[in-house]
Design a protein around this motif. Structure first.
Motif, PDB file in Angstrom:
ATOM      1  N   LEU A 170       0.826  -1.202   0.000  1.00  0.00           N
ATOM      2  CA  LEU A 170       0.000   0.000   0.000  1.00  0.00           C
ATOM      3  C   LEU A 170       0.867   1.262   0.000  1.00  0.00           C
ATOM      4  O   LEU A 170       0.587   2.216  -0.721  1.00  0.00           O
ATOM      5  CB  LEU A 170      -0.947  -0.003   1.200  1.00  0.00           C
ATOM      6  N   ARG A 171       1.931   1.257   0.782  1.00  0.00           N
ATOM      7  CA  ARG A 171       2.823   2.419   0.822  1.00  0.00           C
ATOM      8  C   ARG A 171       3.431   2.699  -0.546  1.00  0.00           C
ATOM      9  O   ARG A 171       3.450   3.842  -1.016  1.00  0.00           O
ATOM     10  CB  ARG A 171       3.933   2.194   1.837  1.00  0.00           C
ATOM     11  N   VAL A 172       3.958   1.660  -1.190  1.00  0.00           N
ATOM     12  CA  VAL A 172       4.599   1.843  -2.495  1.00  0.00           C
ATOM     13  C   VAL A 172       3.545   2.228  -3.544  1.00  0.00           C
ATOM     14  O   VAL A 172       3.747   3.147  -4.335  1.00  0.00           O
ATOM     15  CB  VAL A 172       5.376   0.578  -2.913  1.00  0.00           C
ATOM     16  N   PHE A 173       2.411   1.548  -3.520  1.00  0.00           N
ATOM     17  CA  PHE A 173       1.348   1.781  -4.498  1.00  0.00           C
ATOM     18  C   PHE A 173       0.811   3.211  -4.393  1.00  0.00           C
ATOM     19  O   PHE A 173       0.763   3.937  -5.383  1.00  0.00           O
ATOM     20  CB  PHE A 173       0.237   0.756  -4.268  1.00  0.00           C
ATOM     21  N   LEU A 174       0.439   3.635  -3.202  1.00  0.00           N
ATOM     22  CA  LEU A 174      -0.164   4.955  -3.040  1.00  0.00           C
ATOM     23  C   LEU A 174       0.849   6.087  -3.164  1.00  0.00           C
ATOM     24  O   LEU A 174       0.516   7.164  -3.668  1.00  0.00           O
ATOM     25  CB  LEU A 174      -0.910   5.059  -1.711  1.00  0.00           C
ATOM     26  N   SER A 175       2.079   5.873  -2.717  1.00  0.00           N
ATOM     27  CA  SER A 175       3.073   6.947  -2.800  1.00  0.00           C
ATOM     28  C   SER A 175       3.454   7.263  -4.239  1.00  0.00           C
ATOM     29  O   SER A 175       3.906   8.369  -4.535  1.00  0.00           O
ATOM     30  CB  SER A 175       4.326   6.586  -1.998  1.00  0.00           C
ATOM     31  N   GLY A 176       3.253   6.321  -5.138  1.00  0.00           N
ATOM     32  CA  GLY A 176       3.561   6.546  -6.548  1.00  0.00           C
ATOM     33  C   GLY A 176       2.345   6.860  -7.387  1.00  0.00           C
ATOM     34  O   GLY A 176       2.432   6.895  -8.610  1.00  0.00           O
ATOM     35  N   ALA A 177       1.202   7.084  -6.755  1.00  0.00           N
ATOM     36  CA  ALA A 177      -0.036   7.327  -7.491  1.00  0.00           C
ATOM     37  C   ALA A 177      -0.301   8.826  -7.648  1.00  0.00           C
ATOM     38  O   ALA A 177      -0.032   9.610  -6.739  1.00  0.00           O
ATOM     39  CB  ALA A 177      -1.207   6.666  -6.768  1.00  0.00           C
ATOM     40  N   VAL A 178      -0.786   9.190  -8.811  1.00  0.00           N
ATOM     41  CA  VAL A 178      -1.160  10.582  -9.090  1.00  0.00           C
ATOM     42  C   VAL A 178      -2.479  10.593  -9.852  1.00  0.00           C
ATOM     43  O   VAL A 178      -2.740   9.705 -10.659  1.00  0.00           O
ATOM     44  CB  VAL A 178      -0.081  11.320  -9.912  1.00  0.00           C
TER      45      VAL A 178
END
Length: 173
Positions: free
Chosen positions: A98-106
């Motif tokens: 979740l951290r990796v997925f959401l931190s790279g989402a725009v």
């Protein structure tokens, strides 16, 4: 889940549609096909018209698996994020994902010409240059480096036939 997040989900979730007198949830768009647009010198990608209409007025870009970039309709992105969040507190792997997925989402909104800016962070992650391939993968689309996609597809070709024996019986094909 906090009240505001729940309110956001309820207002952005599709309303049920009536099908022969029974309420059924609205199905998400089915994104299909392979397209070869270009990324211009400013990092903009002209979304294929068919995918653009299915993704809707706003979409989410995020890091994908195998070094591609996911393109998701907002409702599908929320559904995935909420599903992961339900398990993330007690599951370290889910928290990490979740951290990796959401931190790279725009979130992006196509301009009048149907172009979206692919942020430098995501272009670097997926090694995207000018030549890219956009594929429909059901409820999402993916942007691939053209050479990486060709290599991936070639590597999967034999396995594709072999996987059919495992995957297709599970879906009743």
């Amino acid at each position: 889940m906090d009240d505001q997040l729940m309110a956001d989900v309820q207002t952005t979730s599709p309303a049920p549609q009536t099908v022969q007198g029974t309420a059924a949830p609205t199905l998400p768009p089915l994104l299909l096909g392979t397209y070869t647009p270009k990324i211009d010198s400013k990092g903009r990608l002209a979304l294929p018209a068919k995918l653009r209409s299915q993704l809707g007025p706003g979409l989410i870009m995020a890091r994908g698996q195998e070094r591609c970039v996911y393109l998701l309709p907002q409702a599908e992105f929320r559904r995935i994020a909420m599903q992961i969040q339900r398990t993330s507190l007690g599951d370290k792997a889910a928290r990490d994902y979740l951290r990796v997925f959401l931190s790279g989402a725009v979130d992006q909104e196509p301009d009048k010409q149907g172009r979206v800016l692919v942020p430098q962070m995501l272009r670097d992650y997926a090694n995207l240059g000018t030549d890219v391939v956009v594929i429909g993968v059901g409820t999402r689309a993916e942007i691939w480096n053209s050479k990486a996609w060709e290599e991936y597809l070639a590597a999967q070709e034999q396995g594709y036939a072999d996987m059919a024996d495992d995957v297709l019986p599970a879906v009743g094909f």
